[in-house]
Design a protein around this motif. Sequence first.
Motif, mmCIF file in Angstrom:
data_model
loop_
_atom_site.group_PDB
_atom_site.id
_atom_site.type_symbol
_atom_site.label_atom_id
_atom_site.label_comp_id
_atom_site.label_asym_id
_atom_site.label_seq_id
_atom_site.Cartn_x
_atom_site.Cartn_y
_atom_site.Cartn_z
ATOM 1 N N GLU A 142 -11.381 -5.108 5.922
ATOM 2 C CA GLU A 142 -11.026 -3.479 5.878
ATOM 3 C C GLU A 142 -9.730 -3.512 5.225
ATOM 4 O OE1 GLU A 142 -10.629 -2.350 10.042
ATOM 5 O OE2 GLU A 142 -11.583 -3.781 10.597
ATOM 6 N N SER A 143 -9.436 -2.243 4.605
ATOM 7 C CA SER A 143 -8.516 -2.144 3.764
ATOM 8 C C SER A 143 -7.791 -0.726 3.842
ATOM 9 C CB SER A 143 -8.914 -2.236 2.176
ATOM 10 O OG SER A 143 -7.868 -1.773 1.432
ATOM 11 N N LEU A 144 -6.801 -0.552 3.797
ATOM 12 C CA LEU A 144 -6.033 0.865 4.057
ATOM 13 C C LEU A 144 -6.323 1.465 2.571
ATOM 14 C CD1 LEU A 144 -2.339 -0.102 5.182
ATOM 15 C CD2 LEU A 144 -4.353 1.158 6.537
ATOM 16 N N VAL A 145 -6.711 0.686 1.377
ATOM 17 C CA VAL A 145 -6.843 1.461 0.194
ATOM 18 C C VAL A 145 -8.374 2.028 0.290
ATOM 19 C CG1 VAL A 145 -7.616 0.866 -2.198
ATOM 20 C CG2 VAL A 145 -5.445 -0.007 -1.050
ATOM 21 N N ASN A 146 -9.214 1.656 1.098
ATOM 22 C CA ASN A 146 -10.674 1.977 1.440
ATOM 23 C C ASN A 146 -10.700 2.997 2.505
ATOM 24 O OD1 ASN A 146 -11.526 0.454 -0.768
ATOM 25 N ND2 ASN A 146 -12.072 -1.267 0.550
ATOM 26 N N ASP A 147 -9.550 3.621 2.985
ATOM 27 C CA ASP A 147 -9.464 4.456 3.905
ATOM 28 C C ASP A 147 -9.647 3.774 5.294
ATOM 29 O OD1 ASP A 147 -8.459 6.750 2.511
ATOM 30 O OD2 ASP A 147 -10.310 7.040 1.868
ATOM 31 N N PHE A 197 0.841 -1.281 -0.167
ATOM 32 C CA PHE A 197 0.096 -0.130 -0.017
ATOM 33 C C PHE A 197 1.021 1.240 0.088
ATOM 34 C CE2 PHE A 197 -2.269 3.456 2.326
ATOM 35 C CZ PHE A 197 -3.411 3.572 1.585
ATOM 36 N N ASP A 198 1.852 1.245 0.813
ATOM 37 C CA ASP A 198 2.603 2.432 0.768
ATOM 38 C C ASP A 198 3.314 2.763 -0.422
ATOM 39 O OD1 ASP A 198 2.123 2.638 3.412
ATOM 40 O OD2 ASP A 198 4.035 1.749 4.266
ATOM 41 N N SER A 199 3.851 1.774 -1.275
ATOM 42 C CA SER A 199 4.521 1.840 -2.427
ATOM 43 C C SER A 199 3.446 2.395 -3.398
ATOM 44 C CB SER A 199 5.333 0.455 -2.953
ATOM 45 O OG SER A 199 6.093 0.189 -1.825
ATOM 46 N N LEU A 200 2.424 1.645 -3.496
ATOM 47 C CA LEU A 200 1.442 1.878 -4.417
ATOM 48 C C LEU A 200 0.795 3.265 -4.144
ATOM 49 C CD1 LEU A 200 -0.789 -1.254 -4.836
ATOM 50 C CD2 LEU A 200 0.883 -0.340 -6.357
ATOM 51 N N SER A 201 0.933 3.964 -2.994
ATOM 52 C CA SER A 201 0.290 5.372 -2.602
ATOM 53 C C SER A 201 1.421 6.372 -3.138
ATOM 54 C CB SER A 201 0.083 5.250 -1.210
ATOM 55 O OG SER A 201 -1.079 4.665 -0.776
ATOM 56 N N SER A 202 2.651 5.867 -3.031
ATOM 57 C CA SER A 202 3.462 6.819 -3.260
ATOM 58 C C SER A 202 3.604 7.011 -4.798
ATOM 59 C CB SER A 202 5.089 6.493 -3.051
ATOM 60 O OG SER A 202 5.126 6.477 -1.622
ATOM 61 N N ALA A 203 3.266 5.741 -5.700
ATOM 62 C CA ALA A 203 3.220 5.939 -7.100
ATOM 63 C C ALA A 203 1.756 6.480 -7.446
ATOM 64 C CB ALA A 203 3.540 4.666 -7.547
ATOM 65 N N CYS A 238 -6.475 -5.392 -2.055
ATOM 66 C CA CYS A 238 -5.683 -6.167 -1.186
ATOM 67 C C CYS A 238 -5.838 -7.487 -1.175
ATOM 68 C CB CYS A 238 -6.115 -5.582 0.320
ATOM 69 S SG CYS A 238 -5.984 -4.043 0.686
ATOM 70 N N GLY A 239 -4.386 -8.026 -1.118
ATOM 71 C CA GLY A 239 -4.427 -9.651 -1.229
ATOM 72 C C GLY A 239 -4.359 -10.190 -2.376
ATOM 73 N N GLN A 240 -4.215 -9.149 -3.681
ATOM 74 C CA GLN A 240 -4.424 -9.697 -4.886
ATOM 75 C C GLN A 240 -3.453 -10.782 -5.200
ATOM 76 O OE1 GLN A 240 -4.644 -6.232 -7.507
ATOM 77 N NE2 GLN A 240 -5.242 -7.505 -9.269
ATOM 78 N N ALA A 241 -2.163 -10.729 -4.791
ATOM 79 C CA ALA A 241 -1.175 -11.597 -5.146
ATOM 80 C C ALA A 241 -1.416 -12.870 -4.491
ATOM 81 C CB ALA A 241 0.042 -10.858 -4.563
ATOM 82 N N ILE A 242 -1.684 -12.906 -3.353
ATOM 83 C CA ILE A 242 -2.319 -14.344 -2.537
ATOM 84 C C ILE A 242 -3.289 -14.683 -3.283
ATOM 85 C CG2 ILE A 242 -3.447 -15.154 -0.618
ATOM 86 C CD1 ILE A 242 -2.157 -12.606 1.188
ATOM 87 N N ARG A 243 -4.376 -13.929 -3.887
ATOM 88 C CA ARG A 243 -5.363 -14.512 -4.602
ATOM 89 C C ARG A 243 -5.068 -14.954 -6.004
ATOM 90 N NH1 ARG A 243 -8.375 -10.641 -3.596
ATOM 91 N NH2 ARG A 243 -8.243 -9.399 -5.583
ATOM 92 N N ASN A 244 -4.275 -14.354 -6.675
ATOM 93 C CA ASN A 244 -3.857 -14.480 -8.054
ATOM 94 C C ASN A 244 -2.829 -15.575 -8.335
ATOM 95 O OD1 ASN A 244 -5.883 -12.984 -8.800
ATOM 96 N ND2 ASN A 244 -4.665 -11.247 -9.297
#
Length: 94
Positions: free
Chosen positions: A75-80, A39-45, A53-59
């Motif tokens: 719950e997700s940091l992406v969703n605030d 999340f930190d890396s994606l937010s910076s970019a 969230c968890g996409q790597a686990i699922r995919n």
Amino acid sequence: MAIFKHVWKTCFFDDMYINQPITYEGNKATWIATNSHVFDSLSSANMTKDYSCGQAIRNGVMKAPKLHNTHSIEESLVNDDNRCVIKVLFDPEK
């Protein structure tokens, strides 16, 4: 579940999730975290728009060894939200 535990430990090594470990109960795994390196890396970019969230686990982590599961993002940091809560329920019947 034994396969998942091994895959999790192998894929998420070092300190990646050591401070906020995954917990196991029966055929359920739950990861709760107040921060996420992804999340930190994606937010910076500025790339969180389509991130799940968890996409790597699922995919990848689950599909590769053909683990059947129900994956939910409570719950997700992406969703605030203030933390991430990812639950995985394994269905051994499939």
